[in-house]
Scaffold this motif. Structure first.
Motif, PDB file in Angstrom:
ATOM      1  N   ALA A   1       1.505   9.298  -5.721  1.00  0.00           N
ATOM      2  CA  ALA A   1       1.899  10.659  -5.354  1.00  0.00           C
ATOM      3  C   ALA A   1       2.831  11.248  -6.406  1.00  0.00           C
ATOM      4  O   ALA A   1       2.672  12.401  -6.818  1.00  0.00           O
ATOM      5  CB  ALA A   1       2.563  10.656  -3.978  1.00  0.00           C
ATOM      6  N   ARG A   2       3.805  10.473  -6.835  1.00  0.00           N
ATOM      7  CA  ARG A   2       4.733  10.963  -7.865  1.00  0.00           C
ATOM      8  C   ARG A   2       3.998  11.235  -9.183  1.00  0.00           C
ATOM      9  O   ARG A   2       4.271  12.217  -9.861  1.00  0.00           O
ATOM     10  CB  ARG A   2       5.875   9.977  -8.072  1.00  0.00           C
ATOM     11  N   SER A   3       3.055  10.372  -9.518  1.00  0.00           N
ATOM     12  CA  SER A   3       2.269  10.576 -10.739  1.00  0.00           C
ATOM     13  C   SER A   3       1.415  11.835 -10.648  1.00  0.00           C
ATOM     14  O   SER A   3       1.333  12.603 -11.609  1.00  0.00           O
ATOM     15  CB  SER A   3       1.374   9.367 -11.000  1.00  0.00           C
ATOM     16  N   LEU A   4       0.785  12.041  -9.500  1.00  0.00           N
ATOM     17  CA  LEU A   4      -0.017  13.254  -9.308  1.00  0.00           C
ATOM     18  C   LEU A   4       0.854  14.502  -9.433  1.00  0.00           C
ATOM     19  O   LEU A   4       0.472  15.478 -10.079  1.00  0.00           O
ATOM     20  CB  LEU A   4      -0.712  13.233  -7.948  1.00  0.00           C
ATOM     21  N   TYR A   5       2.033  14.461  -8.819  1.00  0.00           N
ATOM     22  CA  TYR A   5       2.934  15.604  -8.884  1.00  0.00           C
ATOM     23  C   TYR A   5       3.347  15.882 -10.324  1.00  0.00           C
ATOM     24  O   TYR A   5       3.283  17.020 -10.791  1.00  0.00           O
ATOM     25  CB  TYR A   5       4.181  15.374  -8.021  1.00  0.00           C
ATOM     26  N   CYS A   6       3.765  14.845 -11.031  1.00  0.00           N
ATOM     27  CA  CYS A   6       4.223  15.022 -12.412  1.00  0.00           C
ATOM     28  C   CYS A   6       3.104  15.523 -13.314  1.00  0.00           C
ATOM     29  O   CYS A   6       3.326  16.368 -14.180  1.00  0.00           O
ATOM     30  CB  CYS A   6       4.804  13.720 -12.950  1.00  0.00           C
TER      31      CYS A   6
ATOM     32  N   ARG B   1       0.842  -1.200   0.000  1.00  0.00           N
ATOM     33  CA  ARG B   1       0.000   0.000   0.000  1.00  0.00           C
ATOM     34  C   ARG B   1       0.874   1.247   0.000  1.00  0.00           C
ATOM     35  O   ARG B   1       0.624   2.198  -0.734  1.00  0.00           O
ATOM     36  CB  ARG B   1      -0.936  -0.007   1.204  1.00  0.00           C
ATOM     37  N   ASP B   2       1.931   1.260   0.823  1.00  0.00           N
ATOM     38  CA  ASP B   2       2.845   2.405   0.865  1.00  0.00           C
ATOM     39  C   ASP B   2       3.532   2.618  -0.483  1.00  0.00           C
ATOM     40  O   ASP B   2       3.686   3.757  -0.933  1.00  0.00           O
ATOM     41  CB  ASP B   2       3.903   2.212   1.953  1.00  0.00           C
ATOM     42  N   THR B   3       3.929   1.526  -1.113  1.00  0.00           N
ATOM     43  CA  THR B   3       4.557   1.623  -2.428  1.00  0.00           C
ATOM     44  C   THR B   3       3.590   2.205  -3.453  1.00  0.00           C
ATOM     45  O   THR B   3       3.957   3.077  -4.245  1.00  0.00           O
ATOM     46  CB  THR B   3       5.053   0.235  -2.885  1.00  0.00           C
ATOM     47  N   LEU B   4       2.352   1.736  -3.416  1.00  0.00           N
ATOM     48  CA  LEU B   4       1.351   2.244  -4.349  1.00  0.00           C
ATOM     49  C   LEU B   4       1.086   3.727  -4.110  1.00  0.00           C
ATOM     50  O   LEU B   4       0.982   4.506  -5.065  1.00  0.00           O
ATOM     51  CB  LEU B   4       0.053   1.438  -4.218  1.00  0.00           C
TER      52      LEU B   4
ATOM     53  N   ASP C   1      -3.524   8.887  -0.831  1.00  0.00           N
ATOM     54  CA  ASP C   1      -4.109   8.051   0.207  1.00  0.00           C
ATOM     55  C   ASP C   1      -5.626   8.164   0.209  1.00  0.00           C
ATOM     56  O   ASP C   1      -6.328   7.167   0.368  1.00  0.00           O
ATOM     57  CB  ASP C   1      -3.538   8.433   1.572  1.00  0.00           C
ATOM     58  N   ASP C   2      -6.142   9.374   0.011  1.00  0.00           N
ATOM     59  CA  ASP C   2      -7.596   9.559  -0.066  1.00  0.00           C
ATOM     60  C   ASP C   2      -8.188   8.778  -1.237  1.00  0.00           C
ATOM     61  O   ASP C   2      -9.225   8.125  -1.107  1.00  0.00           O
ATOM     62  CB  ASP C   2      -7.954  11.041  -0.205  1.00  0.00           C
ATOM     63  N   TYR C   3      -7.557   8.875  -2.398  1.00  0.00           N
ATOM     64  CA  TYR C   3      -8.034   8.133  -3.565  1.00  0.00           C
ATOM     65  C   TYR C   3      -8.000   6.629  -3.314  1.00  0.00           C
ATOM     66  O   TYR C   3      -8.949   5.912  -3.623  1.00  0.00           O
ATOM     67  CB  TYR C   3      -7.171   8.442  -4.801  1.00  0.00           C
ATOM     68  N   LEU C   4      -6.905   6.146  -2.747  1.00  0.00           N
ATOM     69  CA  LEU C   4      -6.775   4.717  -2.502  1.00  0.00           C
ATOM     70  C   LEU C   4      -7.785   4.243  -1.460  1.00  0.00           C
ATOM     71  O   LEU C   4      -8.375   3.175  -1.603  1.00  0.00           O
ATOM     72  CB  LEU C   4      -5.351   4.377  -2.070  1.00  0.00           C
TER      73      LEU C   4
END
Length: 80
Positions: A26-31, A18-21, A57-60
């Motif tokens: 997060a990196r995808s959202l930032y990019c 879960r942390d990895t996902l 985390d909210d999305y997941l």
């Protein structure tokens, strides 16, 4: 070729996955946001990743909730 990951068998493995996902999301959202703003592709700093992890985390969590409801509906007796 089909590749299946090793099954998750412990709560610790699930938490790590879960942390990895969340990190990847997060990196995808930032990019995505940086690209939309025309900032180009730069490595996000720790603060940006921390903020994006909250959103990821909210999305997941919402996705996990949907999956639980879907599984409960599928397990319920009667027509679907």
């Amino acid at each position: 070729m089909h590749v299946s990951p090793d099954p998750i068998t412990t709560p610790q493995q699930a938490a790590q996955e879960r942390d990895t996902l969340i990190e990847l999301m997060a990196r995808s959202l930032y990019c995505t946001a940086a690209g939309a703003l025309g900032d180009g592709h730069v490595e996000p700093n720790a603060e940006a990743i921390t903020k994006a992890k909250v959103v990821a985390d909210d999305y997941l969590a919402a996705y996990e909730e949907w999956l639980v409801k879907l599984a409960a509906g599928n397990a319920a007796p009667g027509p679907r």
